[in-house]
Design an enzyme around this catalytic site. Structure first.
Site, PDB file in Angstrom:
ATOM      1  N   HIS A 133       3.309   6.838  -6.876  1.00  0.00           N
ATOM      2  CA  HIS A 133       2.584   8.047  -7.279  1.00  0.00           C
ATOM      3  C   HIS A 133       3.526   9.255  -7.227  1.00  0.00           C
ATOM      4  O   HIS A 133       3.455  10.161  -8.080  1.00  0.00           O
ATOM      5  CB  HIS A 133       1.385   8.239  -6.347  1.00  0.00           C
ATOM      6  CG  HIS A 133       0.295   9.071  -6.914  1.00  0.00           C
ATOM      7  ND1 HIS A 133      -0.857   9.349  -6.218  1.00  0.00           N
ATOM      8  CD2 HIS A 133       0.147   9.704  -8.095  1.00  0.00           C
ATOM      9  CE1 HIS A 133      -1.657  10.102  -6.951  1.00  0.00           C
ATOM     10  NE2 HIS A 133      -1.066  10.343  -8.095  1.00  0.00           N
TER      11      HIS A 133
ATOM     12  N   HIS B  67       0.831  -1.205   0.000  1.00  0.00           N
ATOM     13  CA  HIS B  67       0.000   0.000   0.000  1.00  0.00           C
ATOM     14  C   HIS B  67       0.867   1.258   0.000  1.00  0.00           C
ATOM     15  O   HIS B  67       0.692   2.147  -0.845  1.00  0.00           O
ATOM     16  CB  HIS B  67      -0.908  -0.016   1.236  1.00  0.00           C
ATOM     17  CG  HIS B  67      -1.780   1.188   1.380  1.00  0.00           C
ATOM     18  ND1 HIS B  67      -3.106   1.193   1.033  1.00  0.00           N
ATOM     19  CD2 HIS B  67      -1.516   2.441   1.829  1.00  0.00           C
ATOM     20  CE1 HIS B  67      -3.628   2.388   1.258  1.00  0.00           C
ATOM     21  NE2 HIS B  67      -2.671   3.169   1.745  1.00  0.00           N
ATOM     22  N   GLU B  68       1.788   1.330   0.942  1.00  0.00           N
ATOM     23  CA  GLU B  68       2.611   2.536   1.040  1.00  0.00           C
ATOM     24  C   GLU B  68       3.524   2.678  -0.175  1.00  0.00           C
ATOM     25  O   GLU B  68       3.826   3.793  -0.606  1.00  0.00           O
ATOM     26  CB  GLU B  68       3.426   2.522   2.340  1.00  0.00           C
ATOM     27  CG  GLU B  68       2.590   2.536   3.608  1.00  0.00           C
ATOM     28  CD  GLU B  68       1.588   3.679   3.668  1.00  0.00           C
ATOM     29  OE1 GLU B  68       1.853   4.748   3.059  1.00  0.00           O
ATOM     30  OE2 GLU B  68       0.537   3.520   4.310  1.00  0.00           O
TER      31      GLU B  68
ATOM     32  N   HIS C 244       1.724   4.497  -2.866  1.00  0.00           N
ATOM     33  CA  HIS C 244       1.857   5.950  -2.707  1.00  0.00           C
ATOM     34  C   HIS C 244       3.212   6.432  -3.232  1.00  0.00           C
ATOM     35  O   HIS C 244       3.305   7.473  -3.884  1.00  0.00           O
ATOM     36  CB  HIS C 244       1.747   6.330  -1.227  1.00  0.00           C
ATOM     37  CG  HIS C 244       0.359   6.355  -0.680  1.00  0.00           C
ATOM     38  ND1 HIS C 244      -0.669   7.046  -1.280  1.00  0.00           N
ATOM     39  CD2 HIS C 244      -0.169   5.799   0.447  1.00  0.00           C
ATOM     40  CE1 HIS C 244      -1.776   6.911  -0.556  1.00  0.00           C
ATOM     41  NE2 HIS C 244      -1.497   6.148   0.484  1.00  0.00           N
TER      42      HIS C 244
END
Length: 670
Positions: A468, A461-462, A465
């Site tokens: 991104h 998940h991290e 990010h």
């Protein structure tokens, strides 16, 4: 001597020279940086030339090097490696920074020039990205109170300063409660705990300088303890301590702080002409209105609660079979759910965990990014802020893309949770700069470090990010990377979680810590088959938190947030044995700052998209389909906030999604 925070950094890739920076450098650096930034802003406001996009908007986009460097370093260490000196500085800095940035939006001369550029936008030859930056800049001034005058203007600045102070106090109180509590265990208290939990408890005891194993309030330790400990009395003690964070009375109690924050937010919204803080906050999000948020949450709540009620009945029967009468309690759920998972899916987390080595899962994150986007990761030997941190240079086709830093282990100086931040964001104006991105997690230490499946999902998940940030390709820093609507920012992170569940990824990287053997096929099948196990519980605890957050901000501020919380939970029929994922006194997403206030729903809003987006890969050539990966990068990962998020998603997928993909992905519909 020159303050290192205000100097040019002659380091690899201009990474902060942490070994040269002391806590004594922060306060003088901030004072000087703020003074320099005020001069920069004054020059823009007082410029005698007619206002243009270049001398107003691009001038505002021009970085203040000293301020950027000071804040990036300070907030990195304040969150991930705090100490009393840094906590004191944070309490001092919060109102200073709030006042500084409030002064900018309240600068009437500056706003007049911004407004003049906005008024002539139709005659300017601006690119689409420039038009977007102009709109966002103008909107931020309006929403910041730039059009207010007199007493309303003064009061707005007071509210912003007070909210900054309260958010810092809330965070530090929570950190203190999490840091100070622990439960020492005797050897007999270790009954039922698998070796990885025992090892983590012993490591935590060493960290606390206690001569034996302890349970702390680190999620990576307390959650498996609640899953595996056969001692119901100890589970109850640990759970109650976890649930009581921020509500223990005394100087670290957050309940009065939460009440004051809600009152000030409501007043702030009304000063700007909104009925409620939720109306104000959601105006700029994809959801747009509180009604749209409530509709989504209630569409999910019904199926989730039905499943949770069914599960509660099964777990209660299991508990009664153990000779324990009465109701299933919150400290019982994880224990019996784990026993049920082992019975129904023959999946034992103690047997699974050796296959989920942290280092191998990091390799998996990198390998997926390589196959999807062509990124390469090479270790860097650089000085960082803590010995636990690691760094990599990220390249593509031999060209430098970013620096990625990982800080993975729990410690008393680190706030709970997991997050991604950028010490430097990607931009091309006024000159090209590449990002320095950090993932911070709270995994239990070990030799080797082993993850639960949820931990591995957090890692992916991290890293979503981080992608991104790393793949951002825009001109202006204000719209770079994760600078997007709150209910869009979780799309890349939640989407990347899906690659953890790709069988070929687990076959390659889920290897046993001792034998090196790959995860057996039958275990792999069980892991994937159990992916929606206990999803009623997980969905209920999340949606309840989101509904309480929305209720807090949708109408008049409650005099007693705890009573309001109880009222909302009663109205939706919250199951007795499940509690909110984040109860009010430790709901840092909502009260540590404005980030997720009235916006905790955004994880689920993004999940509607991420479930649909991964389906696009499955409908094409599979999870590593090159065309879909390119479309994802072109339309979402590289674009930052340069376009409206709904337009970006439609450009990637061809349409907006519905809630059915989410319900199906969570196993809440047939």
């Amino acid at each position: 001597m020159t303050n290192p925070l205000l100097s040019d950094w002659d380091t690899p890739f201009q990474i902060a020279p942490f070994d040269q920076i002391s806590d004594d450098d922060f306060a003088p650096a901030l004072d000087q940086a703020l003074a320099d930034h005020k001069i920069q802003i004054s020059a823009i406001a007082e410029n005698p030339e007619p206002p243009t996009f270049a001398n107003v908007i691009e001038a505002l986009e021009t970085p203040s090097q000293g301020l950027d460097q000071t804040l990036s370093v300070f907030f990195t260490v304040a969150g991930a490696d705090s100490n009393p000196a840094r906590q004191a500085l944070q309490r001092d800095f919060s109102p200073k920074l709030a006042a500084h940035f409030s002064e900018i939006t309240a600068n009437k001369t500056l706003f007049t020039r911004v407004q003049a550029v906005w008024d002539q936008r139709g005659t300017l030859d601006l690119t689409d990205e420039q038009q977007r930056v102009l709109m966002l800049t103008h909107r931020s001034f309006i929403r910041g109170g730039a059009a207010l005058t007199g007493n309303d203007d003064t009061r707005m600045q007071e509210i912003k300063g007070r909210l900054a102070t309260l958010g810092t106090e809330f965070t530090q109180n929570l950190l203190a409660d999490e840091r100070d509590w622990f439960m020492a265990l005797s050897e007999s208290d270790l009954e039922g705990l698998p070796q990885f939990v025992v090892d983590a408890a012993r490591a935590a005891g060493t960290d606390k300088d206690v001569g034996g194993p302890v349970i702390t309030l680190s999620r990576s330790l307390i959650t498996p303890f609640l899953q595996f400990s056969s001692r119901r009395d100890l589970r109850e003690t640990a759970y109650n301590a976890w649930a009581a964070r921020g509500a223990n009375g005394g100087k670290t109690d957050n309940r009065a702080i939460a009440a004051e924050i809600l009152t000030l937010r409501q007043e702030r919204a009304q000063l700007l002409g909104y009925d409620s803080f939720a109306d104000y906050k959601l105006e700029t999000e994809m959801a747009k209105t509180p009604s749209a948020v409530e509709q989504l949450l209630m569409d999910v709540w019904g199926p989730a609660k039905t499943q949770a009620d069914r599960d509660a009945q099964v777990l209660t029967e299991m508990m009664h079979a153990d000779g324990i009468n009465g109701e299933l309690e919150p400290w019982d759920w994880r224990y019996y759910a784990e026993k049920r998972r082992k019975a129904e899916h023959d999946l034992d987390e103690a047997e699974l965990k050796p296959y989920l080595q942290l280092d191998r899962m990091i390799e998996a994150c990198f390998a997926c990014a390589n196959r999807l986007f062509g990124l390469e990761f090479a270790p860097l030997d650089v000085s960082l802020y803590h010995a636990d941190c690691r760094a990599w240079e990220v390249t593509r086709h031999g060209e430098h893309v970013a620096v990625f830093i990982g800080d993975y282990f729990a410690r008393g100086s680190k706030r709970s949770g997991a997050w991604c931040s950028a010490m430097r964001q990607q931009a091309k104006f006024p000159q090209p700069q590449t990002p320095v991105v950090i993932n911070v997690c709270n995994f239990a230490k070990g030799e080797p470090a082993l993850l639960s499946y949820d931990d591995a999902r957090t890692l992916f998940h991290e890293f979503g990010h981080a992608l991104h940030q790393m793949l951002s390709n825009v001109i202006y820093e204000s719209i770079s990377g994760t600078s997007v609507a709150r209910d869009f920012v979780e799309l890349p992170s939640q989407l990347y979680e899906h690659w953890l569940e790709v069988p070929e990824v687990l076959r390659e990287f889920a290897t046993h810590a001792v034998t090196g053997a790959p995860m057996p096929q039958d275990m792999l099948d069980k892991v994937l088959g159990a992916s929606t196990f206990d999803m009623g519980f997980q969905t209920v605890e999340y949606v309840a938190s989101a509904l309480v957050d929305l209720a807090f901000h949708r109408g008049p501020a409650p005099d007693d947030p705890m009573l309001k919380q109880a009222q909302v939970l009663g109205e939706i029929g919250m199951p007795h044995a499940i509690t909110m994922r984040h109860a009010t006194p430790h709901f840092a997403h909502v009260f540590a700052g404005d980030g997720y206030s009235s916006g905790y729903y955004s994880y689920m809003w993004s999940e509607v998209m991420d479930a649909d987006a991964f389906s696009a890969f499955e409908e094409a050539g599979g999870p590593f389909d090159a065309e879909r990966a390119q479309a994802l990068e072109n339309n979402i990962l590289s674009t930052g906030g340069s376009r409206d998020p709904a337009d970006l998603y439609v450009a990637f997928r061809g349409r907006l999604p519905g809630v059915q993909a989410l319900l199906k992905g969570r196993g809440l519909v047939a």
